[in-house]
Every structure is written in structure tokens, then in C-alpha cells.
Motif scaffolding. Sequence first.
Motif, PDB file in Angstrom:
ATOM      1  N   SER A  27       5.655   0.759   7.099  1.00  0.00           N
ATOM      2  CA  SER A  27       6.206   1.587   6.011  1.00  0.00           C
ATOM      3  C   SER A  27       7.713   1.419   5.943  1.00  0.00           C
ATOM      4  O   SER A  27       8.350   0.873   6.848  1.00  0.00           O
ATOM      5  N   GLU A  28       8.299   1.938   4.865  1.00  0.00           N
ATOM      6  CA  GLU A  28       9.752   1.828   4.668  1.00  0.00           C
ATOM      7  C   GLU A  28      10.546   2.606   5.721  1.00  0.00           C
ATOM      8  O   GLU A  28      11.722   2.333   5.945  1.00  0.00           O
ATOM      9  N   SER A  29       9.883   3.589   6.388  1.00  0.00           N
ATOM     10  CA  SER A  29      10.564   4.374   7.425  1.00  0.00           C
ATOM     11  C   SER A  29      10.232   3.889   8.836  1.00  0.00           C
ATOM     12  O   SER A  29      10.623   4.510   9.817  1.00  0.00           O
ATOM     13  N   GLY A  30       9.458   2.770   8.938  1.00  0.00           N
ATOM     14  CA  GLY A  30       9.187   2.181  10.248  1.00  0.00           C
ATOM     15  C   GLY A  30       7.902   2.638  10.904  1.00  0.00           C
ATOM     16  O   GLY A  30       7.723   2.418  12.100  1.00  0.00           O
ATOM     17  N   ARG A  31       6.997   3.245  10.157  1.00  0.00           N
ATOM     18  CA  ARG A  31       5.692   3.629  10.702  1.00  0.00           C
ATOM     19  C   ARG A  31       4.732   2.455  10.522  1.00  0.00           C
ATOM     20  O   ARG A  31       4.656   1.870   9.433  1.00  0.00           O
ATOM     21  N   VAL A  32       4.006   2.100  11.602  1.00  0.00           N
ATOM     22  CA  VAL A  32       3.133   0.921  11.589  1.00  0.00           C
ATOM     23  C   VAL A  32       1.679   1.384  11.544  1.00  0.00           C
ATOM     24  O   VAL A  32       1.264   2.232  12.336  1.00  0.00           O
ATOM     25  N   TYR A  33       0.917   0.802  10.589  1.00  0.00           N
ATOM     26  CA  TYR A  33      -0.487   1.168  10.411  1.00  0.00           C
ATOM     27  C   TYR A  33      -1.368  -0.074  10.545  1.00  0.00           C
ATOM     28  O   TYR A  33      -1.019  -1.148  10.037  1.00  0.00           O
ATOM     29  N   ARG A  34      -2.492   0.113  11.234  1.00  0.00           N
ATOM     30  CA  ARG A  34      -3.520  -0.929  11.249  1.00  0.00           C
ATOM     31  C   ARG A  34      -4.486  -0.642  10.113  1.00  0.00           C
ATOM     32  O   ARG A  34      -5.164   0.383  10.107  1.00  0.00           O
ATOM     33  N   MET A  87       0.850  -1.189   0.000  1.00  0.00           N
ATOM     34  CA  MET A  87       0.000   0.000   0.000  1.00  0.00           C
ATOM     35  C   MET A  87       0.883   1.235   0.000  1.00  0.00           C
ATOM     36  O   MET A  87       2.033   1.168   0.431  1.00  0.00           O
ATOM     37  N   ILE A  88       0.346   2.327  -0.507  1.00  0.00           N
ATOM     38  CA  ILE A  88       1.031   3.618  -0.430  1.00  0.00           C
ATOM     39  C   ILE A  88       0.274   4.477   0.586  1.00  0.00           C
ATOM     40  O   ILE A  88      -0.893   4.806   0.384  1.00  0.00           O
ATOM     41  N   ILE A  89       0.937   4.776   1.698  1.00  0.00           N
ATOM     42  CA  ILE A  89       0.334   5.602   2.750  1.00  0.00           C
ATOM     43  C   ILE A  89       1.295   6.747   3.035  1.00  0.00           C
ATOM     44  O   ILE A  89       2.482   6.516   3.318  1.00  0.00           O
ATOM     45  N   ASN A  90       0.779   7.968   2.989  1.00  0.00           N
ATOM     46  CA  ASN A  90       1.611   9.162   3.207  1.00  0.00           C
ATOM     47  C   ASN A  90       2.856   9.170   2.319  1.00  0.00           C
ATOM     48  O   ASN A  90       3.977   9.428   2.786  1.00  0.00           O
ATOM     49  N   SER A  91       2.638   8.837   1.047  1.00  0.00           N
ATOM     50  CA  SER A  91       3.707   8.827   0.020  1.00  0.00           C
ATOM     51  C   SER A  91       4.823   7.842   0.338  1.00  0.00           C
ATOM     52  O   SER A  91       5.950   7.982  -0.148  1.00  0.00           O
ATOM     53  N   GLU A  92       4.553   6.836   1.162  1.00  0.00           N
ATOM     54  CA  GLU A  92       5.546   5.807   1.491  1.00  0.00           C
ATOM     55  C   GLU A  92       5.000   4.436   1.129  1.00  0.00           C
ATOM     56  O   GLU A  92       3.800   4.177   1.278  1.00  0.00           O
ATOM     57  N   GLU A  93       5.909   3.572   0.698  1.00  0.00           N
ATOM     58  CA  GLU A  93       5.496   2.195   0.420  1.00  0.00           C
ATOM     59  C   GLU A  93       5.342   1.451   1.744  1.00  0.00           C
ATOM     60  O   GLU A  93       6.228   1.476   2.596  1.00  0.00           O
ATOM     61  N   CYS A  94       4.217   0.787   1.920  1.00  0.00           N
ATOM     62  CA  CYS A  94       3.945  -0.006   3.133  1.00  0.00           C
ATOM     63  C   CYS A  94       3.671  -1.449   2.712  1.00  0.00           C
ATOM     64  O   CYS A  94       2.991  -1.692   1.716  1.00  0.00           O
ATOM     65  N   ARG A  95       4.198  -2.370   3.498  1.00  0.00           N
ATOM     66  CA  ARG A  95       4.025  -3.788   3.182  1.00  0.00           C
ATOM     67  C   ARG A  95       3.346  -4.503   4.343  1.00  0.00           C
ATOM     68  O   ARG A  95       3.537  -4.156   5.500  1.00  0.00           O
ATOM     69  N   ASN A  96       2.600  -5.540   3.969  1.00  0.00           N
ATOM     70  CA  ASN A  96       1.875  -6.330   4.964  1.00  0.00           C
ATOM     71  C   ASN A  96       2.857  -7.116   5.845  1.00  0.00           C
ATOM     72  O   ASN A  96       3.861  -7.635   5.362  1.00  0.00           O
ATOM     73  N   ILE A  97       2.543  -7.204   7.156  1.00  0.00           N
ATOM     74  CA  ILE A  97       3.417  -7.897   8.108  1.00  0.00           C
ATOM     75  C   ILE A  97       2.963  -9.341   8.230  1.00  0.00           C
ATOM     76  O   ILE A  97       1.815  -9.614   8.585  1.00  0.00           O
ATOM     77  N   ILE A  98       3.879 -10.274   7.965  1.00  0.00           N
ATOM     78  CA  ILE A  98       3.566 -11.705   8.054  1.00  0.00           C
ATOM     79  C   ILE A  98       3.333 -12.073   9.520  1.00  0.00           C
ATOM     80  O   ILE A  98       4.143 -11.756  10.388  1.00  0.00           O
ATOM     81  N   GLY A  99       2.215 -12.742   9.778  1.00  0.00           N
ATOM     82  CA  GLY A  99       1.850 -13.096  11.156  1.00  0.00           C
ATOM     83  C   GLY A  99       0.929 -12.073  11.794  1.00  0.00           C
ATOM     84  O   GLY A  99       0.243 -12.368  12.772  1.00  0.00           O
ATOM     85  N   PHE A 100       0.954 -10.857  11.246  1.00  0.00           N
ATOM     86  CA  PHE A 100       0.066  -9.776  11.718  1.00  0.00           C
ATOM     87  C   PHE A 100      -0.578  -9.131  10.484  1.00  0.00           C
ATOM     88  O   PHE A 100      -0.245  -8.012  10.103  1.00  0.00           O
ATOM     89  N   GLU A 101      -1.467  -9.879   9.847  1.00  0.00           N
ATOM     90  CA  GLU A 101      -2.009  -9.498   8.552  1.00  0.00           C
ATOM     91  C   GLU A 101      -2.878  -8.236   8.594  1.00  0.00           C
ATOM     92  O   GLU A 101      -3.192  -7.664   7.554  1.00  0.00           O
ATOM     93  N   ARG A 102      -3.299  -7.826   9.779  1.00  0.00           N
ATOM     94  CA  ARG A 102      -4.115  -6.615   9.907  1.00  0.00           C
ATOM     95  C   ARG A 102      -3.279  -5.343   9.786  1.00  0.00           C
ATOM     96  O   ARG A 102      -3.830  -4.245   9.751  1.00  0.00           O
ATOM     97  N   TYR A 103      -1.947  -5.496   9.769  1.00  0.00           N
ATOM     98  CA  TYR A 103      -1.060  -4.335   9.844  1.00  0.00           C
ATOM     99  C   TYR A 103      -0.152  -4.249   8.622  1.00  0.00           C
ATOM    100  O   TYR A 103       0.188  -5.253   7.997  1.00  0.00           O
ATOM    101  N   HIS A 104       0.282  -3.015   8.337  1.00  0.00           N
ATOM    102  CA  HIS A 104       1.298  -2.729   7.330  1.00  0.00           C
ATOM    103  C   HIS A 104       2.386  -1.876   7.978  1.00  0.00           C
ATOM    104  O   HIS A 104       2.095  -1.078   8.865  1.00  0.00           O
TER     105      HIS A 104
END
Length: 279
Positions: A29-36, A10-27
Motif C-alpha cells: 500500500s501507499e503507507s507501506g502495508r504489505v498484503y498477500r 487494488m484498493i485495500i482499506n481505502s488505500e491504493e495498493c500496487r503489485n510488487i515486481i518479483g513478488f507477484e503474490r503480494y501488493h
Amino acid sequence: MNKILKMDKMIINSEECRNIIGFERYHVSESGRVYRTEIGKKRSWRTKGRICINENKVHFRVQNGKLRQGQVSLTDTNGKLHNVGVATLVARVFGVIDKKMISNRQKISYKDYNKKNLHYTNLFITEKVYSNSKLNKKDIKHIKKYIKQGVSLRYISRIFCVSEMQINRIKTGENWGNGKRKIKAPKAPFEIKEVRMKKYIATFDRKKTVNGIRKRFTVKRNPKSPTDNLIIGIINGYKLSLKHTNITRAKKSVKTLNEYFFESKIKKEKNTLFNKKLS
């Protein structure tokens, strides 16, 4: 928030975010910001199909005057809460770590030494250095070479200023290995009921002899070097020998060995003869 849905990315706040394995509800970002990105609740007709994004706070704790790694609280698919290191998540999701898990001897380090800079380009894997460890990787390589060459463990321990036990653990693979013994622990050549005596006899050098020959344990001393002592005895068809540096301890060992293997059996034989006479 600008957002574009791309399955696992996903692209959130102009950053690429990837799904977390084991915690599929979360992504993450490349700078370490965690989103639900999924609340796990049933949606109404108004919110159905929309993506709900909430940012999780990353906590940095100071312990003993040092800043610890940033942690974030995440719930798995079973609803269980976990405190997870954000640097580990970023490194795993963005390919800094090739494997799924980091070994016990590795850690995540920061190129600019700033633990709050969690961008994946700032992270790299290093070997852990223990403050109480006197040895490093180069030392271990030299030690293993000496062991292969057949150099005595005592001599190696003196070179590197560590205990002989430490060198033995490196030899067996317990230390600086995978934690499992590569060399099996020695076993006694015959059955002994008492565990401590069994372990002690396992350390002796043994040679097969004719069955029935028994010889009490004695200490052979080298007159030229007082630390060169040899405990020798013959029991159960084996000639046993063990080098000992301390003469007083060697004599005590000989006394306990003779009491266990010879005097106790003589007492038993005398008791059986005495009981036969009484009967």
C-alpha cells in the motif's frame, strides 16, 4: 476489508495498493502495508474467483541502540523466502526511485526522520555518508580538478589531509567512481618473472635507449633538498628512473635491483663457464 480488483492495482482499506515486481503474490500500500493477495493454492468451487487477502507483519529491529529499516518476509514465485526492506518496496513501486535498483552510494531517507512512517510521500533518496570518510562531494570535485591540472598527488593529499594512495584511487576511479579502474595499472616495459619486481619496475619512468647498454642502479642526491633522491639505471634497452624521498630506503632498493638484474646474471654466467671447464 473493502477491496476492488484492478489488475496490478487494488484498493485495500481505502488505500491504493500496487503489485510488487518479483513478488507477484503480494501488493504494497501507499503507507507501506504489505498484503498477500494470492495464496498459490488450487481453489475450490466455493472460493474460486475470490481474492484472499492476508496482511504481512512489518518487523522493526533495534540494533546498537538504533532503529533499523522495517523488514518483511516474502516468498517469490519459486517459493524462496526473502527478507525485504519495506521502504525500498514502497519507493520502487510508487515511483520514488526512477531506476529498478538503488546504487551502492544511495539510501532511502525519511522526511520526518521517522522510520516507521513508510508512506511514499515521506520517502526520498539521499547519498550515503560514511562516518570514516573525510571527503565529501565538493572535495572530490576539487580533487578531480587538481588532477586534471596536473598537480602532484602528494600535494593534493596534503591539502585534504588524506593519504596519497586515497588520491590515486580517486584518480583511477576505484574510489568515488563506479568501482572499476578508469586508468589502467602501469606495466613493466619488459618481461620479468618475479611478480613483486615486475610491479615495482612498472612504477619507474622509462626512456628507450640503445639495446645492449647496461648500467647498474645508483642514487642521485640533490644536495639542496635531502628528500629529493633519484634512482637511475639502464637495463634491456630502457633508462629507468624513480623519485624517492627516503635515502635509506632508496639505497636498499638500489641494492635489491642490482642483485636481481646484475649480480644474479653474473653468478649464472660464472656457473656456466665453470661447468664448461669441468666438462
